[in-house]
Design an enzyme around this catalytic site. Structure first.
Site, PDB file in Angstrom:
ATOM      1  N   HIS A 167       9.951 -43.621   0.237  1.00 45.06           N
ATOM      2  CA  HIS A 167      11.187 -43.340   1.043  1.00 45.06           C
ATOM      3  C   HIS A 167      10.712 -43.948   2.253  1.00 45.06           C
ATOM      4  O   HIS A 167      11.623 -44.327   3.116  1.00 45.06           O
ATOM      5  CB  HIS A 167      10.975 -41.615   1.086  1.00 45.06           C
ATOM      6  CG  HIS A 167      12.178 -41.091   2.006  1.00 45.06           C
ATOM      7  ND1 HIS A 167      12.408 -39.713   2.076  1.00 45.06           N
ATOM      8  CD2 HIS A 167      13.157 -41.599   2.519  1.00 45.06           C
ATOM      9  CE1 HIS A 167      13.401 -39.453   2.505  1.00 45.06           C
ATOM     10  NE2 HIS A 167      13.898 -40.654   2.965  1.00 45.06           N
ATOM     11  N   HIS A 222       4.529 -37.994  -7.167  1.00 38.19           N
ATOM     12  CA  HIS A 222       4.932 -37.090  -5.872  1.00 38.19           C
ATOM     13  C   HIS A 222       4.688 -38.150  -4.823  1.00 38.19           C
ATOM     14  O   HIS A 222       5.720 -38.323  -3.856  1.00 38.19           O
ATOM     15  CB  HIS A 222       4.101 -35.929  -5.763  1.00 38.19           C
ATOM     16  CG  HIS A 222       4.784 -34.942  -4.565  1.00 38.19           C
ATOM     17  ND1 HIS A 222       5.618 -34.081  -4.794  1.00 38.19           N
ATOM     18  CD2 HIS A 222       4.436 -34.680  -3.116  1.00 38.19           C
ATOM     19  CE1 HIS A 222       5.939 -33.359  -3.576  1.00 38.19           C
ATOM     20  NE2 HIS A 222       5.147 -34.209  -2.685  1.00 38.19           N
ATOM     21  N   GLU A 223       3.356 -38.333  -4.295  1.00 33.70           N
ATOM     22  CA  GLU A 223       2.955 -39.337  -3.203  1.00 33.70           C
ATOM     23  C   GLU A 223       3.874 -40.504  -3.233  1.00 33.70           C
ATOM     24  O   GLU A 223       4.296 -40.950  -2.148  1.00 33.70           O
ATOM     25  CB  GLU A 223       1.691 -39.327  -3.299  1.00 33.70           C
ATOM     26  CG  GLU A 223       0.670 -38.106  -3.025  1.00 33.70           C
ATOM     27  CD  GLU A 223       1.545 -37.184  -2.035  1.00 33.70           C
ATOM     28  OE1 GLU A 223       1.921 -37.519  -0.819  1.00 33.70           O
ATOM     29  OE2 GLU A 223       1.173 -35.983  -2.059  1.00 33.70           O
ATOM     30  N   HIS A 243       6.985 -40.024  -1.880  1.00 31.21           N
ATOM     31  CA  HIS A 243       7.070 -40.113  -0.297  1.00 31.21           C
ATOM     32  C   HIS A 243       7.045 -41.573   0.474  1.00 31.21           C
ATOM     33  O   HIS A 243       7.690 -42.118   1.154  1.00 31.21           O
ATOM     34  CB  HIS A 243       5.942 -39.311   0.189  1.00 31.21           C
ATOM     35  CG  HIS A 243       6.204 -37.748   0.081  1.00 31.21           C
ATOM     36  ND1 HIS A 243       7.077 -37.074   0.868  1.00 31.21           N
ATOM     37  CD2 HIS A 243       5.257 -37.050  -0.178  1.00 31.21           C
ATOM     38  CE1 HIS A 243       6.870 -35.885   0.447  1.00 31.21           C
ATOM     39  NE2 HIS A 243       5.911 -35.661  -0.262  1.00 31.21           N
TER      40      HIS A 243
HETATM   41 ZN   LIG Z   1       5.041 -33.770  -0.632  1.00 30.22          ZN
END
Ligand SMILES: [Zn+2]
Length: 598
Positions: A395, A388-389, A392
């Protein structure tokens, strides 16, 4: 509390803030430079009428100093967050923060002064290549013009905002400091003080009496102050409606969505697709009857996991290899950068004393690289948090590499798309790895199903509550404990009633949702999750073209409106299609899960 000391963590598992500033002297030098620019920027107020050169000079200075201050602050916060007890970095953080406030104050004239220029002038700047870094910002400003008031009115409104926001402050103070939740029996049968943190783990208890008691205690604790919570929430809704009307919006919801350029149809489409899919949610809730062997499923049974016997034990190195495998469909260069991130100290891996809890990615050190904080636990959850991190972080990485600083930051509406997409890709890989392992399949599908329930359905129900509460106020209906609780209870019956017994006491639950003091925000969790599911499906099923579109999206930062940038990725959130497609995936996963249960 962790027993691992920071000095014992291998250097390869700690982030390295010295990539931002090699020495403390470099930080101090930049601090002085920014201070100087802040003074220069403040002196530019009142010059925009002189013409193009003055405007451009101010915007350039604003962007350049802004870029530096982002790095300055990130250096202080990364150093501090790995040991929040460090007095030196506490001081550095405070100095960076105070410089940032000075900078923000010095720059406060820019938007209002730009709007003193007529539309023709602003549009000429938007078309002017020299203003290329600022076209998105100027377009937004021009779009906001019809809802921007005279300088005098704006000044009055700005000075009223602190008072208008006081309901939220009172709510925070009361619920986090003064309010007592009472005592409840824990797993060991001991009476303990209920807290917000403990509540979550008690609700997941396999012991039904424990979760029932915690649930009822929490609902009753809030219900005891129902009139107070209703008065406080009503005050907040009235402030939203006042702000919206003063700015000439048709509704508080329109006022909340307009700055991000999100059409209200996005909100309506979400809710209507969710309503159509409620029978699937009901079927999901009802599964717990069989899983727990209970005659009736109650709301307090919804949080305990249905599957056991798989924890997905995995070391950090193994988790990282699985991540690289999971994201392979995104292309070799993407994989290479993620691999390099591990070797080049972007990531602070382990829990150590005084380290910030949870996990985050910070992409604000523009021109350097993102920094990722973890408190890695060697199990499925830890692996997916890493995925998940890193979503980020990537991105931010691609946006920062492809956009000028002024357009690098992406909006909240799209912020959870890349992170959730990475998680889904990794779950896909793990399901292949554990093919034939029933417990693993159930845990992995279960994780997705819970994502849908908590991030899509529950947040959509909250979004509907906010919409109705604001509409009541706008129609002149009273917002009282009775009217709000009745409305919330009805919503729960609609959302969950077909799958479980909705006990009356849930009518108080709206009182404990702090997000309601930041209205029309939570729907973004639901749309973001659905967008990520729709995109992951495309990436896995459609191949190269879908991947190229998604990769393009990652580079866009804040250069386009969120809806337009998601269109580049290949999904049109202004149509109901992506949400419907995501909810189809929910139905398919549920069918698989039910089959595994048999
Ligand atoms: Zn998040």
């Amino acid at each position: 509390m962790s027993t691992l000391l920071r000095k014992d963590v291998p250097a390869s598992c700690k982030w390295d803030p010295s990539h931002i500033y090699a020495t403390q002297e470099d930080w101090e030098k930049d601090f002085e430079w920014i201070k100087e620019q802040t003074g220069k920027l403040a002196a530019m107020a009142g010059t925009f009428a002189q013409g193009r050169e003055q405007v451009l000079a101010a915007l350039n200075l604003y962007a350049e100093a802004g870029e530096h201050i982002s790095r300055l602050y990130t250096y202080a916060s990364t150093n501090l967050n790995s040991d929040n007890g460090d007095a030196f970095y506490q001081g550095l953080g405070a100095r960076a923060m105070s410089l940032y406030s000075q900078f923000a104050a010095a720059a406060a004239f820019i938007s209002p002064e730009l709007l003193t220029l007529d539309s023709e002038t602003l549009n000429a700047y938007i078309a002017d290549p020299a203003f290329g870094d600022y076209d998105a910002m100027l377009k937004d400003l021009e779009r906001m013009r019809p809802h921007t008031l005279s300088t005098e009115m704006e000044t009055v409104l700005a000075s009223a905002q602190e008072a208008l926001g006081s309901a939220g402050n009172i709510y925070d103070m009361f619920t986090s400091v003064d309010m007592k939740l009472g005592k409840v029996k824990n797993e060991e049968g001991k009476m303990v003080d209920l807290s917000h943190a403990l509540y979550g783990s008690l609700l997941e208890s396999p012991n039904r009496n424990v979760r029932k008691a915690a649930y009822e205690r929490m609902m009753k604790a809030y219900g005891a102050y129902g009139s107070t919570f209703a008065a406080s929430y009503a005050g907040n809704v009235k402030a939203d409606v006042f702000n919206a009307r003063t700015r000439g919006y048709q509704s508080a919801r329109q006022a909340a969505l307009y700055p991000d350029d999100i059409p209200e149809s996005v909100y309506d489409n979400l809710l209507s697709a969710i309503h159509d899919a409620l029978p699937i949610l009901h079927a999901y809730c009802a599964l717990r009857q069989k899983a727990f062997d209970i005659p009736t499923v109650h709301m307090y049974d919804l949080y305990a996991p249905m599957q056991k016997g798989f924890d997905g034990k995995v070391s950090y190195d193994e988790a990282y290899e699985l991540l690289l495998e999971g994201i392979a469909p995104l292309g070799q260069d993407y994989v290479d950068i993620v691999r390099a991130a591990k070797d080049q100290n972007w990531i602070d891996v382990y829990e150590t004393p005084n380290k910030t809890t949870g996990a985050y990615s910070n992409g604000a050190a523009y021109g350097v690289h993102p920094y990722v904080l973890l408190n890695f636990r060697p199990e499925l959850d830890g692996m997916l948090t890493l995925a998940h991190e890193m979503g980020h972080a990537m991105h931010s990485y691609f946006s920062n590499h492809n956009q000028p600083f002024a357009k690098s930051d992406y909006t909240i509406f799209v912020a959870e798309v890349a992170s959730t997409c990475n998680e889904i890709l990794c779950i896909h890989t793990l399901r292949k790895k554990y093919a034939g392992n029933k417990a693993a399949q159930m845990a992995l599908i279960g994780r997705m199903l819970e994502g849908f329930r908590t991030t899509v359905f529950r947040q959509a129900m909250f979004a509907e509550f906010e919409m109705k509460a604001h509409a009541m106020e706008e129609a002149g209906q009273p917002l009282t404990c009775e009217s709000l609780s009745a409305m919330y209870y009805d919503l729960n019956k609609t959302y969950y009633g077909g799958g479980c017994r909705v006990d009356k006491v849930v009518e108080n639950e709206w009182m404990r949702i702090p997000h309601f003091y930041n209205a029309f925000y939570v729907y973004k969790y639901a749309t973001g999750f659905c967008a990520a599911v729709a995109l992951a499906n495309k990436i896995l099923n459609e191949g190269e073209e879908a991947v190229a579109a998604y990769r393009k999206f990652l580079t866009l930062g804040g250069s386009m409106s969120p809806i337009e940038s998601l269109k580049v990725a290949g999904i049109d959130m202004s149509s109901p299609e992506p949400v419907i497609s995501a909810l189809d995936t929910f139905a398919e996963l549920l069918a698989e899960f039910s089959e595994l249960m048999d």
